[in-house]
Design an enzyme around this catalytic site. Sequence first.
Site, PDB file in Angstrom:
ATOM      1  N   GLU A 160       0.816  -1.105  -0.016  1.00  0.00           N
ATOM      2  CA  GLU A 160      -0.096  -0.096  -0.003  1.00  0.00           C
ATOM      3  C   GLU A 160       0.643   1.259   0.040  1.00  0.00           C
ATOM      4  O   GLU A 160       1.934   1.354   0.846  1.00  0.00           O
ATOM      5  CB  GLU A 160      -1.007  -0.036   1.170  1.00  0.00           C
ATOM      6  CG  GLU A 160      -1.911   0.934   1.473  1.00  0.00           C
ATOM      7  CD  GLU A 160      -2.170   1.301   2.809  1.00  0.00           C
ATOM      8  OE1 GLU A 160      -2.518   2.600   3.105  1.00  0.00           O
ATOM      9  OE2 GLU A 160      -2.705   0.114   3.149  1.00  0.00           O
ATOM     10  N   CYS A 220      -3.612   7.213   5.335  1.00  0.00           N
ATOM     11  CA  CYS A 220      -3.540   6.963   4.000  1.00  0.00           C
ATOM     12  C   CYS A 220      -4.724   7.207   3.310  1.00  0.00           C
ATOM     13  O   CYS A 220      -4.748   7.197   1.855  1.00  0.00           O
ATOM     14  CB  CYS A 220      -3.287   5.253   3.807  1.00  0.00           C
ATOM     15  SG  CYS A 220      -4.282   4.341   4.941  1.00  0.00           S
TER      16      CYS A 220
END
Length: 526
Positions: A264, A301
């Site tokens: 990620e 994020c």
Amino acid sequence: MQITGQMVIGKSAVLGMAGVVRAIDPSRNAEIEPNFGLASEAEVQRACELAGNAFDAYRNTNLEQRALFLEAIATGIMDLGSTLIERAMTETGLPKARLEGERGRTVGQLRLFAKVVRDGHWLHATLDSALPDRVPPRPDLRLRMIALGPVAVFGASNFPLAFSVAGGDTAAALAAGCPVVVKAHNAHLGTSELVARVIQKAVADCGLPEGTFSMLFGDGRKVGHSLVSNAAIKAVGFTGSRQGGVALIRAAAERHEPIPVYAEMSSINPVFLLPAALATDAIKLGQAYVDSLTLGVGQFCTNPGLVLGLEGEHFQQFINAAVTALQLKSAATMLTPGIHKAYVSGVARLSDIKGVSMLAQGQTCDIGCAALPALYSCDAQTYLTTAALEDEIFGPCALLIRCRDQAEMQRIAEHLEGQLTATVHAVAADSTLAAKLLPTLERKAGRILFNGFPTGVEVAHSMVHGGPFPSTSDSRSTSVGASAIDRFLRPVCYQNFPADLIPVALADGNPLSLARLVDGELKLPD
């Protein structure tokens, strides 16, 4: 529990021999005792060797034993009490309430995966009966998913618990039956040691193989490359920068046996404000947006760093409300001096781009590593022709894009890179435009949400925390939610197996009481 600066390698506590480092209190930009020993190449190799040796025994533990192991980790983390929270506060600058909430999420993930393991749906048990009289005959075929192999997990800087030593990647891999070697993040070394020792104790208490878990300290590039290159490692879980993720992907691809890297990396999480929704409550939306942008000093994020709206009165009302709200927000401490430096640099680069205007900044303060919230604006054409505007700025900074019409908004949607999330604010009168945007957003994002903000990621069976590159390296997977276990599994077919050798999940009589697909029909246990 005292913090010693030692790594966990199987059942041993090991002081790394490749140098020392100290954790940093970002609010003071000052080092914290003790010294943490960094892993040598030999120590990395030892952790991987133990994981490889443990693999077959650990993956063949019964479902109940594995579920109890995950629950033991969860209980051990809670039993650390204030010791864990206070150390994490010192190492990250995050407030107590945020860390207590993150601890709850971490424990919740572990307990969710314990339930997933017990349910056994992840095994995808499938049976096709032999058809000896068919021309040509069909053999007896049975399928289940098995663990992929030892997994290297890289702790994230922004979540010292939920995406760290016992975080989602570790929980999913252990649930799948994969031993784990964690490379702890240098942003929270003491926090990592405390949690690692909880897992080490759970391994011993549950009678599991020694190499089921190890945790290393070290330089991210050096230790990371060594881990990913080790033949015992069969998959990687990573949360961090695009640069770091791509480096691991390349290292994994260059191996004699390439392995999957579930990384990620980068996402700016666009928010589309449709006209009727803005006309309904532009001011409230502007205020709520700023609260989401600055939550956790923008270090999520899923932080919504890009906003799109149609030029006009209502979008201007949104902008005015957002500016007013942001000007009341104070600067706050970021997780590390390095993250703070990168944020300041990113905001400076944004300020220098032609066609981009600063709208507002927050209030300054005297604490260390403080990020000043900021809002910028440009028109759609500037965004479409300026590649640098697509870069993520990790922190409480956002770019608001003024679109002349719906076609321009659609063009930007098509132009976007892959994202973890895409948000749409719409009411019934916006349904036609929303329907036009939706196919594009499905191609661009792993999670699409309406009339909210993306900074809350629920740990649930339906959650997807992933998306097309560069948000993640594999858009077919998620790092949050029950489906995260699938990343660390692979299918095996068993043909004409003797009854005494067939895996218990596929045995006649369904001894595990699983839901199984039998000759193409779903069969539920009695």
